[in-house]
Design an enzyme around this catalytic site. Structure first.
Site, mmCIF file in Angstrom:
data_model
loop_
_atom_site.group_PDB
_atom_site.id
_atom_site.type_symbol
_atom_site.label_atom_id
_atom_site.label_comp_id
_atom_site.label_asym_id
_atom_site.label_seq_id
_atom_site.Cartn_x
_atom_site.Cartn_y
_atom_site.Cartn_z
ATOM 1 N N ASP A 165 18.484 51.443 -5.105
ATOM 2 C CA ASP A 165 19.570 51.926 -4.500
ATOM 3 C C ASP A 165 20.845 51.490 -5.201
ATOM 4 O O ASP A 165 21.823 52.169 -5.718
ATOM 5 C CB ASP A 165 19.860 51.918 -3.089
ATOM 6 C CG ASP A 165 21.136 52.385 -2.678
ATOM 7 O OD1 ASP A 165 21.264 53.669 -2.820
ATOM 8 O OD2 ASP A 165 22.132 51.673 -2.259
ATOM 9 N N ARG A 172 25.231 57.135 -9.940
ATOM 10 C CA ARG A 172 25.747 58.113 -9.597
ATOM 11 C C ARG A 172 27.434 58.234 -9.430
ATOM 12 O O ARG A 172 27.757 59.315 -9.506
ATOM 13 C CB ARG A 172 25.237 58.508 -7.937
ATOM 14 C CG ARG A 172 23.948 58.880 -7.879
ATOM 15 C CD ARG A 172 23.219 58.469 -6.482
ATOM 16 N NE ARG A 172 24.010 59.250 -5.622
ATOM 17 C CZ ARG A 172 24.336 58.624 -4.231
ATOM 18 N NH1 ARG A 172 23.732 57.671 -3.961
ATOM 19 N NH2 ARG A 172 24.849 59.540 -3.409
ATOM 20 N N LYS A 191 18.737 51.188 2.835
ATOM 21 C CA LYS A 191 19.272 50.141 3.156
ATOM 22 C C LYS A 191 19.288 49.567 4.564
ATOM 23 O O LYS A 191 18.735 48.495 4.699
ATOM 24 C CB LYS A 191 20.700 50.059 2.733
ATOM 25 C CG LYS A 191 20.955 49.946 1.255
ATOM 26 C CD LYS A 191 22.266 50.049 0.663
ATOM 27 C CE LYS A 191 22.742 51.567 0.695
ATOM 28 N NZ LYS A 191 23.914 51.726 0.048
HETATM 29 N N1 URA Z 1 27.205 54.842 1.243
HETATM 30 C C1 URA Z 1 26.122 54.596 0.733
HETATM 31 O O1 URA Z 1 25.501 53.673 0.937
HETATM 32 N N2 URA Z 1 25.106 55.689 -0.112
HETATM 33 C C2 URA Z 1 25.682 56.615 -0.524
HETATM 34 O O2 URA Z 1 25.301 57.470 -1.215
HETATM 35 C C3 URA Z 1 26.960 57.158 -0.030
HETATM 36 C C4 URA Z 1 27.627 56.192 0.848
#
Ligand code: URA
Length: 447
Positions: A165, A172, A191
């Protein structure tokens, strides 16, 4: 090492509206994390996901693959029920600060792994670091020991937690693919599940200051995350809450800590108290502590004791004076009437330009900068009354902030109808708890 799939085939499948297989998902997430799929290939796949969506089964598998990219914390040494809260991000959203010690004072343990602000929304870690001495980097052992002894810890996620992530989110951010609902849901939930919490309450923000501008999109995101939590054995509930107006009166870092301490002392703005108590009740219910009334712990000083214990445990001085901004600019009403609206996005951008936020991850933030709202929707004003105040370390920042807040406050002849703070609630369905249902494709919508 020969790879079992070709990235271009995975991209083509999603580009053409197909469903990715479990094997394709496991491989592409793992291969991207170890560098065998290039950034440009993952960018194309993220864009295909944004445009084509994912089924519930694909999102569940993608989330599992992100969790498997790193470690999953074991909180079984913590003797209390663990329950966390996650907000999708807003302006003036300091709720984690009073909420975490409040729930700990009521018998829960809150393993709160938080982030930093980026763009117009603030970050909990930046706020806490304005307390002299406060340490946000805890080892896993320190984190678990603090949860055992104090019941509350707010710190940065370690490098080992969902590394897929970390890499994908950064990509992203620069490829216009943050707003894909399947990717937001899997990013947040990977997470939270990896941190080991037993239960989770989500605060999904809706409105101009939030990622999700419409209630329909927010509902889809909330439902997706609640189902993901259930599929991974984490009792999950979501509240959809209003984010067209900033929360409370303070937007910034130290100013939000000061406002949170007011709430812990039994005062503070009504909306902050309402949302803190609503989320605390949901968290306590998820943790099997629904007979505990959090409003009592807020008014009798136990939540404040718990805050002070948490701050001390992380090296901070709960009695230290916080930074104050030398530059202040007041903006006054030019007519009589009632405040009809205060635009959260504009105020968030102003606080950011004043120095409270960062444009790039590595930028420093100002402890003292921010915006103080003197009037909120529904308040009566007379010409010349102070509407809000801009605070900065550097006078050169005031002009840019003034540009951002042009038209942010609307004054009308009549008081607006009151709007609810809590718009909806999404809980696990029986079926979702037992086995995640294959959902219709979750189409992304632009925020
Ligand atoms: N917060 C996150 O941790 N991930 C996202 O994709 C958007 C907000």
């Amino acid at each position: 090492m020969s790879e079992p799939f070709a990235a271009v085939d995975v991209i083509r499948t999603k580009r053409d509206g197909g469903t990715l297989s479990d094997g394709q998902i496991d491989w592409v997430v793992d291969a991207y994390t170890r560098g065998a799929v290039a950034d440009e290939q993952m960018s194309a796949l993220a864009m295909a996901i944004l445009l084509r969506g994912m089924t519930g089964a694909e999102i569940a598998r993608w989330t599992a693959a992100m969790i498997a990219s790193g470690e999953r914390l074991d909180l079984s040494a913590v003797p209390r029920p663990t329950v966390d809260k996650h907000s999708t991000g807003g302006v003036g959203d300091k709720i984690t600060l009073p909420l975490t010690p409040l729930v700990a004072a009521c018998g829960g343990a809150v393993p709160q792994l938080s982030g930093r602000g980026l763009g117009h929304t603030g970050g909990t870690l930046d706020k806490l670091e304005t307390i002299p001495g406060f340490r946000v980097a805890l080892s896993n052992d320190e984190f678990i020991a603090q949860l055992r002894d104090v019941g509350a810890a707010i710190c940065a996620a370690g490098e080992g937690l969902a590394p897929a992530d970390r890499k994908l989110y950064a990509l992203r951010d620069v490829t216009g693919t943050v707003e894909a609902i399947p990717l937001i849901a899997s990013s947040i939930m990977s997470k939270k599940i990896a941190e080991g919490t037993g239960a989770l309450v989500l605060d999904v923000k809706v409105g101009s200051g939030a990622f999700m501008k419409s209630l329909d999109d927010a509902r889809v995101l909330a439902r997706t995350m609640v189902e993901l939590g259930g599929a991974h054995g984490v009792t999950t509930v979501a509240l959809l809450t209003e984010m067209s107006t900033p929360l409370g009166r303070a937007v910034g870092n130290a100013v939000e800590v000061e406002e949170s301490v007011e709430v812990l002392a039994g005062g503070g703005p009504a909306d902050i108290v309402e949302l803190t108590l609503a989320l605390a009740r949901e968290m306590l219910a998820c943790a099997g502590l629904s007979d505990v009334d959090p409003s009592v712990a807020l008014s009798d000083g136990r939540a404040m004791d718990s805050w002070r214990a948490m701050v001390r445990a992380q090296g901070g001085d709960p009695d230290a004076a916080l930074a104050q901004a030398p530059e202040r600019e007041e903006v006054r009403a030019d007519g009589d009437g009632y405040v009809a609206a205060v635009d959260a996005y504009a105020i968030g951008v102003a606080a950011w330009r004043l120095g409270a936020g960062r444009a790039r991850k590595e930028d420093p933030v100002s402890a003292a900068a921010g915006v103080i709202l003197h009037r909120r929707p529904g308040d009566e004003v007379r010409a010349g009354d102070v509407l809000y105040e801009l605070r900065a370390d550097d006078p050169a920042r005031i002009a840019g902030a003034l540009d951002a807040v042009q038209g942010a406050v609307t004054i009308a002849a009549h008081a607006p109808a009151p709007t609810p703070l809590i718009l909806d609630r999404v809980a696990q369905t029986r079926r979702a708890k037992a086995k995640p249902r294959a959902r219709k494709s979750t189409r992304a919508t632009k925020a």
